[in-house]
Design a protein around this motif. Structure first.
Motif, PDB file in Angstrom:
ATOM      1  N   UNK A  26      31.219  45.016  29.659  1.00 38.28           N
ATOM      2  CA  UNK A  26      30.834  44.074  30.691  1.00 38.28           C
ATOM      3  C   UNK A  26      31.254  42.661  30.323  1.00 38.28           C
ATOM      4  N   UNK A  27      31.775  41.905  31.301  1.00 36.13           N
ATOM      5  CA  UNK A  27      32.190  40.526  31.017  1.00 36.13           C
ATOM      6  C   UNK A  27      30.978  39.632  30.770  1.00 36.13           C
ATOM      7  N   UNK A  28      31.241  38.459  30.195  1.00 28.60           N
ATOM      8  CA  UNK A  28      30.170  37.508  29.919  1.00 28.60           C
ATOM      9  C   UNK A  28      29.549  36.978  31.205  1.00 28.60           C
ATOM     10  N   UNK A  29      30.360  36.820  32.227  1.00 29.04           N
ATOM     11  CA  UNK A  29      29.879  36.314  33.502  1.00 29.04           C
ATOM     12  C   UNK A  29      30.323  37.253  34.605  1.00 29.04           C
ATOM     13  N   UNK A  30      29.481  37.416  35.598  1.00 23.18           N
ATOM     14  CA  UNK A  30      29.859  38.196  36.767  1.00 23.18           C
ATOM     15  C   UNK A  30      31.045  37.505  37.426  1.00 23.18           C
ATOM     16  N   UNK A  31      32.050  38.231  37.771  1.00 21.04           N
ATOM     17  CA  UNK A  31      33.195  37.654  38.449  1.00 21.04           C
ATOM     18  C   UNK A  31      34.392  37.408  37.553  1.00 21.04           C
ATOM     19  N   UNK A  32      34.202  37.488  36.241  1.00 17.21           N
ATOM     20  CA  UNK A  32      35.331  37.287  35.336  1.00 17.21           C
ATOM     21  C   UNK A  32      36.346  38.403  35.509  1.00 17.21           C
ATOM     22  N   UNK A  33      37.596  38.052  35.390  1.00 16.85           N
ATOM     23  CA  UNK A  33      38.674  39.042  35.348  1.00 16.85           C
ATOM     24  C   UNK A  33      39.566  38.629  34.192  1.00 16.85           C
ATOM     25  N   UNK A  34      39.543  39.406  33.151  1.00 18.72           N
ATOM     26  CA  UNK A  34      40.368  39.102  31.985  1.00 18.72           C
ATOM     27  C   UNK A  34      41.836  39.344  32.287  1.00 18.72           C
ATOM     28  N   UNK A  35      42.692  38.556  31.667  1.00 17.66           N
ATOM     29  CA  UNK A  35      44.134  38.711  31.838  1.00 17.66           C
ATOM     30  C   UNK A  35      44.580  40.061  31.293  1.00 17.66           C
ATOM     31  N   UNK A  36      45.400  40.770  32.059  1.00 20.17           N
ATOM     32  CA  UNK A  36      45.973  42.054  31.651  1.00 20.17           C
ATOM     33  C   UNK A  36      47.496  41.904  31.709  1.00 20.17           C
ATOM     34  N   UNK A  37      48.135  41.885  30.550  1.00 24.65           N
ATOM     35  CA  UNK A  37      49.578  41.654  30.464  1.00 24.65           C
ATOM     36  C   UNK A  37      50.389  42.710  31.208  1.00 24.65           C
ATOM     37  N   UNK A  38      49.824  43.893  31.409  1.00 29.50           N
ATOM     38  CA  UNK A  38      50.545  44.970  32.098  1.00 29.50           C
ATOM     39  C   UNK A  38      50.573  44.790  33.608  1.00 29.50           C
ATOM     40  N   UNK A  39      49.559  44.117  34.175  1.00 23.45           N
ATOM     41  CA  UNK A  39      49.478  44.032  35.636  1.00 23.45           C
ATOM     42  C   UNK A  39      49.467  42.611  36.192  1.00 23.45           C
ATOM     43  N   UNK A  40      49.099  41.633  35.392  1.00 25.25           N
ATOM     44  CA  UNK A  40      48.924  40.274  35.901  1.00 25.25           C
ATOM     45  C   UNK A  40      50.159  39.410  35.698  1.00 25.25           C
ATOM     46  N   UNK A  41      50.375  38.514  36.644  1.00 22.50           N
ATOM     47  CA  UNK A  41      51.483  37.570  36.585  1.00 22.50           C
ATOM     48  C   UNK A  41      51.165  36.504  35.536  1.00 22.50           C
ATOM     49  N   UNK A  42      51.978  36.388  34.495  1.00 19.75           N
ATOM     50  CA  UNK A  42      51.694  35.390  33.450  1.00 19.75           C
ATOM     51  C   UNK A  42      51.845  33.952  33.943  1.00 19.75           C
TER      52      UNK A  42
END
Length: 154
Positions: A14-30
């Motif tokens: 679970x993330x520290x805050x509701x709503x967080x989306x961690x960066x995923x190098x496989x799917x996210x635009x750097x």
């Protein structure tokens, strides 16, 4: 007595805050960057779209209709994403659910269409002056009935 069960696997899930989306190098635009990842705004009323939900619905229907495909799908496609302080969306996460909100598969072409819709939405408006210059967490839920886009909620 505390709530922490000591299960590190649960804590890391679970993330520290509701709503967080961690960066995923496989799917996210750097190229997509947040201004301050530690200060996300989570209020659905502090971020709107030019023309409101009605405009998002129209854009969505036009893009989905333009594919010429028909979809045998009833359920929801929930999209969670972030909008940075410059109004640019990124870090998209998709989930398909049935009408009882249980996970299910959706047609790949429909998911691709929703992905194109979300990525094309670039007229986000910060509606509260106190949140200007901040990044926002956003959800949109696309409801489909018998393959037709029925509603969009947030």
């Amino acid at each position: 007595m505390g709530c922490n069960t000591g299960n590190q696997e649960l804590v890391e899930h679970y993330p520290n805050q509701m709503g967080e989306i961690s960066f995923d190098a496989e799917t996210d635009d750097p190229v997509f960057q947040l201004c301050n990842e530690q200060d996300l705004v989570h209020s659905r009323v502090s971020l709107s779209y030019e023309g409101g939900r009605a405009r998002i619905l129209k854009i969505s229907q036009n893009l989905i209709d333009s594919t010429g495909l028909s979809f045998d799908y009833t359920g929801y496609i929930m999209v969670h994403f972030l909008v940075n302080c410059q109004g640019q969306p990124g870090r998209f996460r998709f989930e398909a659910m049935d009408m009882g909100f249980m996970a299910q598969d959706a047609p790949a072409a429909l998911m691709d269409s929703i992905d194109k819709v979300i990525r094309s939405l670039d007229e986000w408006i910060i509606t509260r002056a106190t949140n200007a210059g901040k990044d926002h967490s956003k959800y949109l839920n696309f409801k489909f009935v018998n393959g037709q886009l029925d509603a969009i909620t947030h």
